[in-house]
Design an enzyme around this catalytic site. Structure first.
Site, PDB file in Angstrom:
ATOM      1  N   GLU A  45       0.854  -1.193   0.000  1.00  0.00           N
ATOM      2  CA  GLU A  45       0.000   0.000   0.000  1.00  0.00           C
ATOM      3  C   GLU A  45       0.887   1.239   0.000  1.00  0.00           C
ATOM      4  OE1 GLU A  45      -1.434   1.738   3.861  1.00  0.00           O
ATOM      5  OE2 GLU A  45      -1.487  -0.386   4.452  1.00  0.00           O
ATOM      6  N   LYS A 140      -8.918  -4.293   9.297  1.00  0.00           N
ATOM      7  CA  LYS A 140      -7.557  -4.169   9.827  1.00  0.00           C
ATOM      8  C   LYS A 140      -7.627  -3.913  11.329  1.00  0.00           C
ATOM      9  CE  LYS A 140      -5.270  -0.198   9.458  1.00  0.00           C
ATOM     10  NZ  LYS A 140      -4.504   0.931   8.867  1.00  0.00           N
TER      11      LYS A 140
END
Length: 221
Positions: A45, A140
């Protein structure tokens, strides 16, 4: 579910390791991405700058450059996505998934509408379930390292229908604890992309660290 989302979800489940690229320049992005790729990492990411020092359009440009270099062989997402506007910016840059530090229903829904995989950050079971109801593909758990792997195991019991990633305070010596506790993946930043190595452009050392983490994941799966 469209083919791209399915492919990303399968990649996260397969590789289990996402590298977090944060606080780097456009000049550094391809060197770092290449180092990660050579070390065996297949997901990364590129994080937006919440402080605003790096414009969102620059972050989107870095995502685009990585996508253009590696194509379908490297799964690139956008991190620290806080607004629906950043979702659109990430989409324009070619991001395949969106990771956030919080549960923002507008961001989750905008991500789903854009055809990208949604990975919001949550801490409590209530936040995790809210994210799931809003359409998150993964949740997450952040900061996981402050709570320990037993926390993952505990929340997995009533929330077994939610795919969890463990993020924050994870290193190669303890990552197995989180995967064995029920996390389906982890994300790593400074334990691979060390600031001192970036400053020296020591991409070989970053690649070596990436390989160590990949091997640690493979050893416990």
């Amino acid at each position: 579910m469209d083919a791209m989302k399915k492919r990303v979800i399968e990649a996260i489940a397969r590789y289990k390791l996402i590298a977090v690229i944060r606080g780097i320049s456009e000049d550094e992005i391809l060197g770092i991405a290449q180092a990660l790729y050579q070390g065996g990492i297949r997901l990364a990411e590129v994080a937006f700058d919440a402080a605003g020092n790096t414009p969102d359009i620059i972050t989107a440009s870095m995502i685009r450059r990585v996508r253009e270099r590696f194509g379908a062989e490297f799964f690139v997402g956008a991190g620290t996505v806080l607004t629906p506007e950043q979702v659109q910016c990430a989409k324009a840059g070619g991001a395949e998934y969106v990771i956030s530090p919080d549960v923002n229903p507008e961001v989750i829904r905008a991500t789903a509408a854009a055809g990208m995989v949604s990975i919001p950050g949550a801490l409590t079971p209530s936040e995790m379930q809210l994210a799931h109801r809003c359409g998150a593909d993964f949740v997450k758990v952040f900061p996981a390292g402050n709570l320990g792997s037993d926390y993952i195991r505990a929340v997995r019991s009533p929330l077994s229908h939610i795919r969890l990633l463990a993020v924050g305070g994870i290193h190669k010596e303890n990552l197995g604890e989180y995967l064995h506790a029920g996390a389906c993946g982890i994300a790593i930043n400074s334990n691979i992309i060390k600031k001192e190595l970036v400053a020296k452009k020591d991409y070989a050392a970053i690649s070596a660290l990436a390989q160590e983490f990949v091997q640690a994941v493979e050893a416990c799966c």
